[in-house]
Design a protein around this motif. Structure first.
Motif: not given
Length: 783
Positions: A121-128
């Motif tokens: 969530d922290y690393w790829f929080g900008d991806e759905n």
């Protein structure tokens, strides 16, 4: 006219007098208009946080499964689980605790013991659908700890590895936009690339390095090595096991690569991005040995006038299918099919345009940086590299020339492609400039460092306008070119970098691998920083000698690392950084040693034998090693000794045996796998022993091919693919990859069904050496 207006609007947005709010608004509009042909559709990268479940399952690493119910388990009273209402797109506030006195440490939401479910969530929080997408990566590579697997052509697994986080049709969209851009460029350009054909003799006389004599190479098993002789331009095929193939006509054993002699020092090399199961092309820049030789008398060193000739060599490596339909290296020798010669100085760096093209495309772009401080873009016609006879050209004018600003002693040190029409160049004064190819002009320039920038890498394709820069002396910095005055961060640990090729980007992990400062000169460390949590670094690997080059895979998360002692290492970075409790391994692919020939004054002039260029020995077949951090091992060993001493003091029987506090004879030693920060005496190697360049093949069908260049002039092409026993079921399709079979109570492949306490809760509890992982080491410290 539309493209010109876009460029004008882009130039107007570079005015430094406008406010940051206006600048952000205008930059966003420009990003959506001017570069709409060169980046992925923003709608396909939308970040709708409401679609993601706000409740987080308290599960162990890799236990996430869509629709699965988390098992009930007790929580620590000081739980580190993030707030369920937290938005991962928010920037965390700067810590204001006055007790936080360290200036080179990370204080933020991501801890080293953070479970993978929250780490994603922290690393790829900008991806759905980030958990769902990462599950595919996990199924592809988690079980392969050292080398990448061979994926079946046309399989869904191969397509997933090729796309990473990008849409399904991303490659086709980029290729269509490239064709549109190129046709528009041909219609407006006023000058074209000019060159003349020259013969092979003239090319080798004036431009290409040429050496006489043979290189003696010791190959084979360490207990039974044989001597082989190789000349410039010749190659030796070797099997998958690393043994030379002497009988070329015998179909067994299967070819696993080549050992090629290029007759000079390779400074930079890169595979050509091209789609399809076709012959592979490797471009490299080679300089003579005399450029970096040691001279007792500086008058004997080459003059500046002798260093004006440079060239780019393009080698073809043929492929063939075996009886099982698997593409492998062919038995035929590699061919030098194209040589681009010029009088602009030595070529120090080269990069292909990152857009992979189809086989039928007529042109590809190659950028090369020359010693005169200018960056030149070349058109490479595919018909010129399709023939095996070899074409030699002398360039008069390139397709495009990018010059640094007209300031005193200002030069371009390195560069990176942002997309097909944008290149970011790093200048010798520490600034970064963004240039457009059509129209050819400078768009931005920003001061980033106070010393020359030695390496620069873009986050293409998912984050093309995010660039990482490494200065000669200073801090590792990340800059968002969409808003460079505000969106900038750096790592607080200063470092010293004296050469390029020690910084790489991986799109699957969305992070950078780079060298790391070390207080001990006998070893060097490589770390990983994720783009969204840039100030936090994670230890990847520590090797003996100094790291001279490294390369991240384009279609997988495996890293190659070259050292000054001639060794090449490989490991799975995804497995290393996503779980701090798992014991991971690294493997030495081969060890290269070079011994220079005898001085010329001691050689018998009457000897009819050709003069030797030296002796090389290549060792292979090394066993995997535990990949741990020396600092963590030392701390664990000291803790174990301290605990054993305390137990001895508590025992009445042992008190009589203890004479003083320095008697450790009865104290158990540490694990045999451990060693201290000083593994042994430092060995000084020959300069030509070092590994000079590494490159993974970016083409999905050959992504497990790698090239390693040695200072002796040898280039090793390796097929490192591991047979994938987990074959994809064509009937299952995508669901076969999305399944995630782990027990609800966390008793799956990775047994981590207990809560992981934080260090604050553990207090001064002694840590057993076997339980210490690299995640327990604070990478901000430079010890």
């Amino acid at each position: 006219m539309a493209s010109n207006s876009h460029e004008k609007r882009l130039d107007s947005n570079l005015d430094v007098d406008i406010s940051e709010g206006d600048q952000a608004t205008i930059a966003q509009s420009v990003h959506n208009s001017s570069d709409e042909e060169f980046v992925a559709d923003a709608s396909q990268q939308s970040h709708d946080r409401d679609e993601f479940d706000a409740t987080f399952q308290e599960i162990s690493d890799f236990e996430y499964q869509e629709g699965a119910q988390p098992a009930s388990r007790p929580r620590n009273k000081r739980s580190w689980i993030p707030n369920a209402t937290k938005t991962y797109n928010e920037v965390q506030p700067y810590p204001t605790d006055p007790s936080q006195k360290w200036t080179r440490t990370y204080v933020g939401p991501v801890k080293r013991w953070t479970r993978l479910s929250y780490l994603l969530d922290y690393w790829f929080g900008d991806e759905n659908d980030r958990q769902k997408i990462f599950n595919k990566f996990w199924h592809l590579w988690w079980q392969f700890e050292l080398l990448p697997p061979r994926l079946s052509p046309g399989s869904h697994q191969l397509e997933s590895a090729k796309r990473s986080w990008m849409p399904e049709n991303f490659d086709q969209i980029q290729e269509d936009r490239f064709h549109t851009w190129y046709r528009r460029y041909l219609g407006i350009r006023t000058l074209s690339q000019t060159s003349t054909l020259i013969d092979k003799a003239k090319a080798y006389r004036w431009f290409l390095p040429q050496v006489e004599g043979e290189m003696s190479v010791l190959l084979g098993h360490v207990s039974d090595q044989k001597e082989y002789f190789i000349k410039q331009g010749e190659s030796i095929p070797f099997s998958d096991a690393g043994f030379p193939i002497e009988d070329i006509d015998n179909p067994e054993p299967r070819n696993g690569g080549w050992l090629l002699d290029v007759g000079g020092i390779v400074l930079s090399m890169e595979w050509m991005p091209i789609n399809g199961q076709v012959d592979q092309l490797l471009a490299m820049t080679v300089i003579p040995y005399s450029d970096q030789a040691f001279y007792k008398d500086l008058d004997d060193a080459p003059k500046a006038s002798d260093l004006k000739a440079g060239a780019v060599q393009i080698w073809k490596f043929k492929v063939e299918k075996d009886a099982e339909g698997i593409i492998r290296p062919a038995r035929s020798s590699p061919k030098l099919v194209h040589a681009l010669c010029s009088s602009w100085g030595r070529v120090t760096q080269l990069r292909w345009s990152p857009v992979p093209l189809a086989v039928g495309d007529q042109v590809a772009f190659l950028a090369m940086l020359c010693d005169d401080g200018r960056l030149r873009i070349l058109e490479i016609k595919q018909d010129s590299v399709s023939d095996d006879k070899g074409i030699f050209r002398e360039l008069q004018e390139p397709m495009i020339t990018l010059e640094p600003p007209k300031e005193h002693t200002l030069e371009i040190n390195c560069f990176t492609w942002i997309n097909m029409n944008r290149i970011a160049v790093a200048l010798s004064d520490g600034s970064v400039a963004v240039c457009s190819l059509s129209p050819c002009q400078q768009l931005q320039r920003h001061p980033v460092h106070s010393s020359p920038i030695m390496d620069i890498v873009s986050g293409y394709p998912s984050h093309p306008f995010i660039i990482a820069t490494m200065p000669m002396g200073g801090v590792f910095t990340l800059t968002d070119l969409n808003r460079p005055t505000a969106e900038k961060t750096y790592h607080g640990n200063p470092l010293v970098s004296l050469q390029p090729n020690v910084l790489a980007w991986n799109n699957h992990l969305k992070g950078f691998a780079s060298i790391w400062p070390s207080s001990f000169p006998g070893t060097s460390t490589v770390s990983f920083v994720q783009s969204r949590v840039f100030p936090l670094s994670r230890h990847i690997c520590t090797v003996e000698g100094q790291t001279t080059c490294l390369a991240f895979g384009t279609c997988h998360p495996f890293l190659l690392l070259g050292s000054s002692d001639g060794s090449v290492w490989a490991l799975n970075v995804m497995r290393k950084i996503t779980s701090h409790r798992q014991k991971t391994h690294k493997v030495k692919l081969f060890q290269h040693e070079y011994y220079s020939p005898m001085p010329s004054d001691t050689v018998d002039e009457d000897d009819s034998q050709p003069r030797s260029r030296g002796v090389c020995r290549i060792l292979h077949g090394f066993l995997p090693q535990v990949n741990f951090h020396p600092l963590g091992t030392r701390v664990a060993k000291e803790s174990k000794v301290k605990r054993a001493r305390a137990e001895m003091r508590a025992s009445k029987k042992m008190l009589e045996k203890i004479e003083d506090d320095d008697d450790y004879e009865d104290i158990p030693d540490a694990d045999e796998e451990s060693f201290t920060m000083v593994p042994g005496p430092i060995a000084v190697q020959e300069p030509l022993t070092r590994i000079t360049a590494l490159s993974w093949n970016p083409n999905a069908d050959f992504s497990w091919w790698a090239a390693a260049a040695m200072g002796s002039g040898l280039v090793r092409i390796m097929d490192l693919g591991i047979e994938n026993t987990d074959k994809e079921d064509p009937k299952e399709g995508e669901q076969a990859e999305e399944s995630f079979e782990v027990e609800a109570d966390g008793t799956g492949e990775i047994n981590d069904d207990h809560d992981e306490p934080s260090f604050e809760e553990e207090g001064e509890k002694d840590v057993d050496e076997n339980e210490v992982g690299d995640g327990d080491v604070e990478m901000m410290e430079s010890d």
